[in-house]
Design an enzyme around this catalytic site. Structure first.
Site, PDB file in Angstrom:
ATOM      1  N   GLU A   1       0.835  -1.210   0.000  1.00 56.99           N
ATOM      2  CA  GLU A   1       0.000   0.000   0.000  1.00 56.99           C
ATOM      3  C   GLU A   1       0.868   1.258   0.000  1.00 56.99           C
ATOM      4  O   GLU A   1       1.826   1.381   0.759  1.00 56.99           O
ATOM      5  CB  GLU A   1      -0.890  -0.021   1.236  1.00 56.99           C
ATOM      6  CG  GLU A   1      -1.805   1.183   1.387  1.00 56.99           C
ATOM      7  CD  GLU A   1      -2.698   1.074   2.622  1.00 56.99           C
ATOM      8  OE1 GLU A   1      -3.643   1.866   2.735  1.00 56.99           O
ATOM      9  OE2 GLU A   1      -2.445   0.196   3.467  1.00 56.99           O
TER      10      GLU A   1
ATOM     11  N   LYS B   1      -9.220   3.074  -2.366  1.00 60.40           N
ATOM     12  CA  LYS B   1      -9.529   2.425  -1.097  1.00 60.40           C
ATOM     13  C   LYS B   1     -10.900   2.873  -0.620  1.00 60.40           C
ATOM     14  O   LYS B   1     -11.189   4.073  -0.532  1.00 60.40           O
ATOM     15  CB  LYS B   1      -8.453   2.780  -0.064  1.00 60.40           C
ATOM     16  CG  LYS B   1      -8.508   1.968   1.226  1.00 60.40           C
ATOM     17  CD  LYS B   1      -7.280   2.290   2.089  1.00 60.40           C
ATOM     18  CE  LYS B   1      -7.231   1.455   3.351  1.00 60.40           C
ATOM     19  NZ  LYS B   1      -5.994   1.727   4.139  1.00 60.40           N
TER      20      LYS B   1
ATOM     21  N   CYS C   1      -5.811  -3.052   1.842  1.00 63.59           N
ATOM     22  CA  CYS C   1      -5.603  -3.178   3.284  1.00 63.59           C
ATOM     23  C   CYS C   1      -6.913  -3.268   4.075  1.00 63.59           C
ATOM     24  O   CYS C   1      -7.517  -4.321   4.152  1.00 63.59           O
ATOM     25  CB  CYS C   1      -4.731  -2.028   3.787  1.00 63.59           C
ATOM     26  SG  CYS C   1      -3.938  -2.375   5.384  1.00 63.59           S
TER      27      CYS C   1
ATOM     28  N   GLY D   1      23.561   6.715  27.661  1.00 65.08           N
ATOM     29  CA  GLY D   1      24.126   6.522  28.973  1.00 65.08           C
ATOM     30  C   GLY D   1      23.972   5.074  29.383  1.00 65.08           C
ATOM     31  O   GLY D   1      22.861   4.531  29.370  1.00 65.08           O
ATOM     32  N   LEU D   2      25.078   4.423  29.717  1.00 61.11           N
ATOM     33  CA  LEU D   2      25.055   3.017  30.130  1.00 61.11           C
ATOM     34  C   LEU D   2      25.275   2.975  31.639  1.00 61.11           C
ATOM     35  O   LEU D   2      26.384   3.201  32.126  1.00 61.11           O
ATOM     36  CB  LEU D   2      26.148   2.237  29.393  1.00 61.11           C
ATOM     37  CG  LEU D   2      26.042   0.719  29.415  1.00 61.11           C
ATOM     38  CD1 LEU D   2      24.766   0.241  28.743  1.00 61.11           C
ATOM     39  CD2 LEU D   2      27.259   0.083  28.738  1.00 61.11           C
TER      40      LEU D   2
ATOM     41  N   GLY E   1      22.309  -0.737  34.581  1.00 65.15           N
ATOM     42  CA  GLY E   1      20.976  -1.267  34.801  1.00 65.15           C
ATOM     43  C   GLY E   1      20.439  -1.992  33.582  1.00 65.15           C
ATOM     44  O   GLY E   1      21.013  -1.944  32.489  1.00 65.15           O
ATOM     45  N   ILE E   2      19.303  -2.638  33.756  1.00 65.61           N
ATOM     46  CA  ILE E   2      18.748  -3.499  32.719  1.00 65.61           C
ATOM     47  C   ILE E   2      18.278  -2.717  31.492  1.00 65.61           C
ATOM     48  O   ILE E   2      18.459  -3.158  30.353  1.00 65.61           O
ATOM     49  CB  ILE E   2      17.590  -4.359  33.303  1.00 65.61           C
ATOM     50  CG1 ILE E   2      17.082  -5.372  32.282  1.00 65.61           C
ATOM     51  CG2 ILE E   2      16.452  -3.483  33.795  1.00 65.61           C
ATOM     52  CD1 ILE E   2      18.048  -6.464  31.966  1.00 65.61           C
TER      53      ILE E   2
ATOM     54  N   ASN F   1      17.029  14.835  40.871  1.00 63.84           N
ATOM     55  CA  ASN F   1      16.837  15.075  39.439  1.00 63.84           C
ATOM     56  C   ASN F   1      17.964  15.890  38.825  1.00 63.84           C
ATOM     57  O   ASN F   1      18.176  15.836  37.598  1.00 63.84           O
ATOM     58  CB  ASN F   1      15.502  15.778  39.206  1.00 63.84           C
ATOM     59  CG  ASN F   1      14.314  14.867  39.422  1.00 63.84           C
ATOM     60  OD1 ASN F   1      14.452  13.645  39.387  1.00 63.84           O
ATOM     61  ND2 ASN F   1      13.142  15.435  39.652  1.00 63.84           N
TER      62      ASN F   1
END
Length: 555
Positions: free
Chosen positions: A46, A116, A152, A293-294, A297-298, A376
């Site tokens: 489409e 359509k 569609c 930023g690493l 954390g998960i 913060n």
């Protein structure tokens, strides 16, 4: 003229929205391959020339003209005796109205145009805003074969296909722009089964591939025979060109050849959707790579893994931004994750900028107690540094907040919410944990990251914390994530009442609190970057709640 046999090519391509000439070239290249494979006709998805969904670009006359001109150029090229084309494009009719159109191009000209009929106006779809609905269509004649071309949404109800069958269609070729979300492939199959049962006609379903802002189109094109059996199945999450041979058997057409590809399971589909959405967002918007930023954390770890799978290790830059509350464990985990992924990893301490902010504010804040304001400042200092790196080197900042956090406002505006795109924005925290473990255990061909444990196991098993104060954990202010996520799914995906949720075993006061947090965080979500849609109701296109809102369910 075709008497009793033709070869069909189905092209599931990855268009870039607005790149009309580039999209036409994709069609052109696929047509060359289709010709080499002996195809008589090639079906595309489409609005392949504009990209889908074009949204308000359709309101720009110059854009519509460009699409129509590209379609006419492709039509002229079919004078070479090669495959005919079925393509989708915005099309302005003689009445001046603009339609979502499908065109049959053959023999050097536009042989037929169909519009359509059923314009979707729910969930992520907003077509009634920009297109005019067409009349019920009749079939088109392709070298003696009467082909129906519903578009569609036209097959999600019975009216259009019923009309095509009653007016003599022998086969249905359906161009689609159907985005991915959980269990979407099964849902499409059931819809197609219904149309085949009702009409007695075989149906070919061609879907788009690729990321477009929040949406990911997963391909997965397929066809059903008139007896509902699977004629062929194309892969998900990759561009592909498939051939099938169709032969007339009395009054009906049957597919004689066609490959059946095994579709990925739910975990792999979700992972590939996140990866494709991120990769296409970065590439189609011209970024050389990403920076994030690493934290150890998960969430940041899984985002880094997705980025490497999408872009390759050399295009991913991770930065650890430690402060006094950052543990040695987090520093070690972040370094281990970066090493496993093979990405650049730098450390930029934030003590000086944070203390500078605190010093600048000391007079204004004199006599007050420390609270989340000071916490913060850490997040916002990190955001400023990441944005500076992005400005200097051009790489997009990738944000890493999950849906659980975004739901209840557990994120800092102008801090960890800084950035251009978020691959896990529509994944709840419990889903993040599950997918991290799944990715470590599964090799994924076609992706750019390494196999094996790319997210260190300690990141998955340790207690989650933002590390903005001493001995902080997420559960200091939030219920356990399995409880939180179940309540959120009830509120967001299901729109359940408080009383209904309480019957699932949740505390009523907790439900009220989570509902309140969900509503008051709306202003934050409006300022959040886009991210991949995975669930049935993502924040953004699906769920549009007012920011100013005093409603609370107290029934």
């Amino acid at each position: 003229m075709i008497s009793d046999h033709f070869r069909l090519a189905v092209a599931q391509l990855n268009p870039t929205l607005g790149d009309v000439s580039g999209n036409a070239e994709l069609v052109r290249e696929a047509r060359k391959q289709a010709a080499d494979g002996g195809a008589h006709i090639m079906l595309c998805s489409e609005l392949i020339l504009s990209g889908y969904p074009p949204e308000d670009l359709v309101l720009k006359p110059a854009f519509v003209r460009k699409c129509m001109e590209a379609a006419e150029e492709l039509a002229e090229e079919t004078s070479d005796g090669g495959p005919a084309l079925v393509i989708g494009t915005p099309w302005q009719a003689e009445d001046g109205k603009v339609y979502n159109a499908v065109l049959l191009l053959d023999g050097g000209e536009v042989r037929a145009v169909r519009y359509k009929y059923d314009l979707p106006n729910y969930s992520v779809f907003d077509e009634k805003r920009v297109f005019t609905a067409g009349p019920l269509p009749g079939p088109v004649d392709f070298r003696g074969v009467r082909i129906g071309l519903p578009v569609c949404e036209d097959i999600w109800n019975d009216e259009v296909c019923e009309c095509l069958e009653e007016t003599g269609a022998e086969l249905l070729l359906v161009p689609n722009g159907s985005p991915y979300w959980v269990n979407r492939a099964e849902e499409r199959l059931q819809v197609v089964v219904s149309r085949v049962v009702e009409t007695g006609l075989p149906l070919v379903y061609c879907n788009q591939v690729g990321g477009q802002d929040e949406l990911v189109f997963d391909g997965g094109s397929f066809a059903l025979q008139a007896d509902r059996s699977l004629a062929f199945q194309m892969p998900q999450f990759e561009t592909s060109l498939a051939f099938s041979d169709w032969r007339r058997d009395g009054e009906s057409w049957t597919c004689e050849t066609g490959d059946v590809v095994k579709l990925p399971d739910l975990d792999e589909a979700n992972w590939r959707a996140c990866v494709m959405g991120l990769g296409d967002y970065v590439d189609k918007n011209g970024f050389p790579g990403v920076v994030l930023g690493l934290s150890g954390g998960i969430d940041s770890a899984i985002c880094a893994a997705m980025a490497v799978d999408a872009l390759g290790a050399d295009r991913v830059h991770a930065i650890m931004l430690p402060y006094r509350y950052t543990s040695e464990e987090s520093i070690a985990d972040a370094a281990a994750c970066a090493s496993a992924l093979g990405i650049r990893y730098d450390t930029v301490p934030i003590a000086e900028p944070v203390e500078g902010f605190r010093s600048a504010l000391s007079v204004l804040f004199e006599g007050t107690e420390e609270d989340t304001t000071e916490e913060n400042l850490q997040s916002r200092a990190r955001g400023v540094i990441l944005m500076a790196v992005s400005n200097k080197f051009g790489r997009m900042v990738m944000t890493t907040g999950n849906k659980s956090e975004m739901s209840v406002g557990y994120a800092t505006l102008y801090g960890d919410m800084n950035g251009g795109y978020n691959p896990i924005k529509d994944l709840y925290k419990t889903q993040v944990y599950h997918l991290a473990g799944w990715r470590n255990a599964n090799a994924l061909p076609g992706l750019l990251g390494p196999d094996g444990e790319v997210i260190p196991s300690n990141i998955i098993t340790k207690v989650p914390t933002a590390e903005l104060r001493e001995n902080q954990t997420d559960q200091d202010s939030l219920p356990p994530y399995d409880v939180l996520d179940d309540i959120l799914e009830c509120l967001v995906e299901e729109e359940m009442s408080v009383s209904e949720i309480e019957k699932r075993g949740h505390d009523r006061a907790l439900i009220h609190r989570i509902e309140h947090l969900l509503y008051i965080a709306e202003y934050k979500r409006r300022q959040a970057p886009p991210g991949v849609k995975i669930t049935e109701r993502n924040f953004g296109k699906d769920r549009r709640y007012p920011i100013t809102n005093r409603f609370r369910d107290r029934t």
